[in-house]
Design a protein around this motif. Structure first.
Motif, PDB file in Angstrom:
ATOM      1  N   ARG A  32       0.840  -1.209   0.000  1.00  0.00           N
ATOM      2  CA  ARG A  32       0.000   0.000   0.000  1.00  0.00           C
ATOM      3  C   ARG A  32       0.867   1.248   0.000  1.00  0.00           C
ATOM      4  NH1 ARG A  32      -2.849  -2.957   3.920  1.00  0.00           N
ATOM      5  NH2 ARG A  32      -4.890  -3.676   3.200  1.00  0.00           N
ATOM      6  N   ALA A  40       6.579   2.043   8.469  1.00  0.00           N
ATOM      7  CA  ALA A  40       6.374   0.620   8.223  1.00  0.00           C
ATOM      8  C   ALA A  40       5.352   0.396   7.126  1.00  0.00           C
ATOM      9  CB  ALA A  40       5.913  -0.068   9.509  1.00  0.00           C
ATOM     10  N   ALA A  41       5.543  -0.678   6.401  1.00  0.00           N
ATOM     11  CA  ALA A  41       4.587  -1.070   5.363  1.00  0.00           C
ATOM     12  C   ALA A  41       4.643  -2.586   5.225  1.00  0.00           C
ATOM     13  CB  ALA A  41       4.928  -0.398   4.038  1.00  0.00           C
ATOM     14  N   ALA A  42       3.594  -3.168   4.680  1.00  0.00           N
ATOM     15  CA  ALA A  42       3.550  -4.621   4.532  1.00  0.00           C
ATOM     16  C   ALA A  42       3.483  -4.988   3.060  1.00  0.00           C
ATOM     17  CB  ALA A  42       2.337  -5.187   5.256  1.00  0.00           C
ATOM     18  N   TYR A  44       2.773  -7.873   0.287  1.00  0.00           N
ATOM     19  CA  TYR A  44       2.046  -9.122   0.091  1.00  0.00           C
ATOM     20  C   TYR A  44       2.409  -9.680  -1.272  1.00  0.00           C
ATOM     21  CZ  TYR A  44      -0.725  -6.563   3.573  1.00  0.00           C
ATOM     22  OH  TYR A  44      -1.127  -5.827   4.672  1.00  0.00           O
ATOM     23  N   SER A  72       0.640 -11.884  11.129  1.00  0.00           N
ATOM     24  CA  SER A  72      -0.398 -11.166  11.878  1.00  0.00           C
ATOM     25  C   SER A  72      -1.377 -12.204  12.384  1.00  0.00           C
ATOM     26  CB  SER A  72      -1.172 -10.205  10.970  1.00  0.00           C
ATOM     27  OG  SER A  72      -0.423  -9.080  10.676  1.00  0.00           O
ATOM     28  N   HIS A 104       3.069 -11.595   6.096  1.00  0.00           N
ATOM     29  CA  HIS A 104       3.475 -10.519   5.189  1.00  0.00           C
ATOM     30  C   HIS A 104       4.942 -10.232   5.425  1.00  0.00           C
ATOM     31  CE1 HIS A 104       2.115  -8.677   8.990  1.00  0.00           C
ATOM     32  NE2 HIS A 104       3.084  -7.800   8.792  1.00  0.00           N
TER      33      HIS A 104
ATOM     34  N   THR B  88      -0.185   4.050  13.733  1.00  0.00           N
ATOM     35  CA  THR B  88       0.210   4.286  12.345  1.00  0.00           C
ATOM     36  C   THR B  88       1.421   3.470  11.919  1.00  0.00           C
ATOM     37  OG1 THR B  88       1.736   6.131  12.729  1.00  0.00           O
ATOM     38  CG2 THR B  88      -0.624   6.661  12.582  1.00  0.00           C
ATOM     39  N   HIS B  89       2.171   2.947  12.873  1.00  0.00           N
ATOM     40  CA  HIS B  89       3.328   2.114  12.519  1.00  0.00           C
ATOM     41  C   HIS B  89       2.922   0.656  12.331  1.00  0.00           C
ATOM     42  CE1 HIS B  89       6.540   5.169  13.165  1.00  0.00           C
ATOM     43  NE2 HIS B  89       5.553   5.729  13.819  1.00  0.00           N
ATOM     44  N   PRO B  91       1.764  -2.105  10.064  1.00  0.00           N
ATOM     45  CA  PRO B  91       1.841  -2.208   8.612  1.00  0.00           C
ATOM     46  C   PRO B  91       0.693  -2.994   7.988  1.00  0.00           C
ATOM     47  CG  PRO B  91       3.280  -3.832   9.616  1.00  0.00           C
ATOM     48  CD  PRO B  91       2.647  -3.070  10.746  1.00  0.00           C
ATOM     49  N   ASP B  92       0.021  -3.825   8.792  1.00  0.00           N
ATOM     50  CA  ASP B  92      -0.911  -4.767   8.180  1.00  0.00           C
ATOM     51  C   ASP B  92      -2.349  -4.603   8.657  1.00  0.00           C
ATOM     52  OD1 ASP B  92      -1.561  -8.248   8.506  1.00  0.00           O
ATOM     53  OD2 ASP B  92      -1.717  -7.082   6.674  1.00  0.00           O
ATOM     54  N   VAL B  93      -2.620  -4.945   9.912  1.00  0.00           N
ATOM     55  CA  VAL B  93      -4.002  -4.990  10.410  1.00  0.00           C
ATOM     56  C   VAL B  93      -4.708  -3.644  10.327  1.00  0.00           C
ATOM     57  CG1 VAL B  93      -5.428  -5.373  12.454  1.00  0.00           C
ATOM     58  CG2 VAL B  93      -3.580  -6.947  11.910  1.00  0.00           C
ATOM     59  N   PRO B  95      -4.067  -0.703   8.428  1.00  0.00           N
ATOM     60  CA  PRO B  95      -4.489  -0.237   7.102  1.00  0.00           C
ATOM     61  C   PRO B  95      -5.538  -1.154   6.493  1.00  0.00           C
ATOM     62  CG  PRO B  95      -2.083  -0.508   7.197  1.00  0.00           C
ATOM     63  CD  PRO B  95      -2.624  -0.984   8.482  1.00  0.00           C
ATOM     64  N   THR B  96      -5.415  -2.448   6.742  1.00  0.00           N
ATOM     65  CA  THR B  96      -6.383  -3.392   6.185  1.00  0.00           C
ATOM     66  C   THR B  96      -7.780  -3.116   6.727  1.00  0.00           C
ATOM     67  OG1 THR B  96      -4.662  -5.071   5.965  1.00  0.00           O
ATOM     68  CG2 THR B  96      -6.940  -5.837   5.934  1.00  0.00           C
ATOM     69  N   SER B 172       6.265  -2.851  18.406  1.00  0.00           N
ATOM     70  CA  SER B 172       4.944  -3.015  17.825  1.00  0.00           C
ATOM     71  C   SER B 172       3.951  -2.881  18.978  1.00  0.00           C
ATOM     72  CB  SER B 172       4.853  -4.401  17.181  1.00  0.00           C
ATOM     73  OG  SER B 172       3.546  -4.657  16.757  1.00  0.00           O
TER      74      SER B 172
END
Lengths: 154, 210
Positions: A32, A40-42, A44, A72, A104, B88-89, B91-93, B95-96, B172
């Protein structure tokens, strides 16, 4: 026993019948977009394996200080994230998909803002297959699935 | 054959039957009275509500929005909202979940406030939550506050969070992943969990925006 060497000799061919070499294809790698301040970013992606088993053990990108596999989980209504320190198994003749809410590749220490429409380079290190390089496309943040933005439903 | 027993004197038998009949009717009358009493007895009214912080789940609260502006839950009065706690840090849950809420709201086609409250006020100031909220291309309100304010709001909404040190000095935050839904009256109605299918989630959103 005189028989033992013969027994070993008979079994030896089996020992050489190990996993066939893996045959990996990495596809649909996406991440994204981010805003300034986000570190941070993930990432996939999907790995299809048409050969023997392998293991994804490391990752890296010029776009971030580090890239590592994370899982996660959401148990009892609590979201947690844990490093997959042992890497991720890519089963023989199998497929592994890193997707939102699951496993991820977490990028930390992002060195730049990820802008929709652009891409970054991700290096993947596999135990048996060695290093692979993939292009990760940067998508609109409202995208929630592996399909291109705008896809509705699963 | 033995001779039939001597019949009791007719008068006594009649009297017995009469007594039994009276007794039975009295029982019926008593039942009716009891039933009627149960129906009509005035019941105590609803208990007066105790102080809001003890009984109500949710607001009122005041936090800080993007640009450092104070945000009061009173501004939500009359508008249904969903509230999600993250950082905001993440990365996954996070924003998803936010992407999903934005997408569901678009499908719903009705106004709905989406609130994002940080459980990481040390890193997420007003600028951070403000910019993060803008990521999703649709109105999302990012909120932060002092650690004490955030702790207070977490308590009000029953939210759990815990810092988890990561490699290289970062951390985290484990946190409640459930989205909480509130209706126009500000009453808690339902939750949406990450595992729930879209249709179930959409149905709940329809209920609070009805």
């Amino acid at each position: 026993m005189k028989l033992l060497p013969w027994a070993i000799a008979a079994l030896l061919p089996l020992a050489s019948c190990e996993d066939p070499p893996p045959d990996l294809s990495v596809s649909n790698a996406w991440v994204r977009e981010t805003v300034p301040g986000q570190t941070a970013a993930a990432v996939y992606l999907t790995i299809v394996n048409e050969g023997g088993s392998d293991r994804l053990v490391e990752a890296g990108t010029p776009a971030a200080a580090s890239a590592s596999l994370h899982a996660s989980t959401s148990e009892g209504g609590v979201a947690r994230m844990r490093p997959l320190s042992g890497g991720l198994e890519i089963p023989e003749a199998g497929q592994v998909t890193l997707r939102p809410g699951g496993n991820h590749i977490m990028l930390t220490g992002l060195g730049l803002i990820l802008r929709q429409g652009e891409s970054i380079i991700l290096r993947l290190g596999f135990e048996r297959s060695g290093e692979r390089t993939v292009r990760v496309r940067i998508v609109d943040a409202a995208a929630s699935g592996a399909e291109p933005p705008g896809h509705q439903g699963h | 054959m033995p001779p039939p027993p001597a019949p009791s004197p007719p008068a006594t038998k009649d009297i017995e039957m009469k007594r039994i009949r009276i007794a039975l009717w009295a029982l019926v009358a008593l039942s009716l009275v009891a039933f009627g009493t149960l129906l009509l007895w005035p019941r105590p009214g609803p208990q007066p509500t105790q102080t809001i912080s003890q009984v109500d789940f949710g607001g009122p609260f005041t936090l800080t929005g993007a640009g450092g502006r104070p945000f009061s839950s009173a501004s939500l009065n009359g508008r249904p909202y969903v509230i999600f706690f993250g950082f905001t840090h993440c990365p996954d849950v996070c924003p998803t979940t936010l992407a999903r809420l934005v997408r569901l709201r678009a499908e719903l086609g009705k106004p709905l406030e989406i609130l994002f409250v940080t459980v990481d006020p040390e890193r997420d100031g007003p600028a951070e939550v403000g910019k993060y909220a803008e990521l999703f291309g649709a109105p999302v309100t990012g909120l932060t506050g002092t650690p004490a304010q955030i702790e207070q709001v977490k308590k009000q909404f029953g939210i759990y969070s815990r810092k988890v040190p990561g490699e290289g000095g970062g951390y985290s935050v484990d946190h409640t992943s459930t989205v909480l839904l509130f209706d126009r009256a500000g009453d808690f109605v339902a939750t949406i969990s990450p595992e729930e299918p879209d249709q179930a989630a959409l149905d709940k959103l329809k209920r609070i925006t009805a």
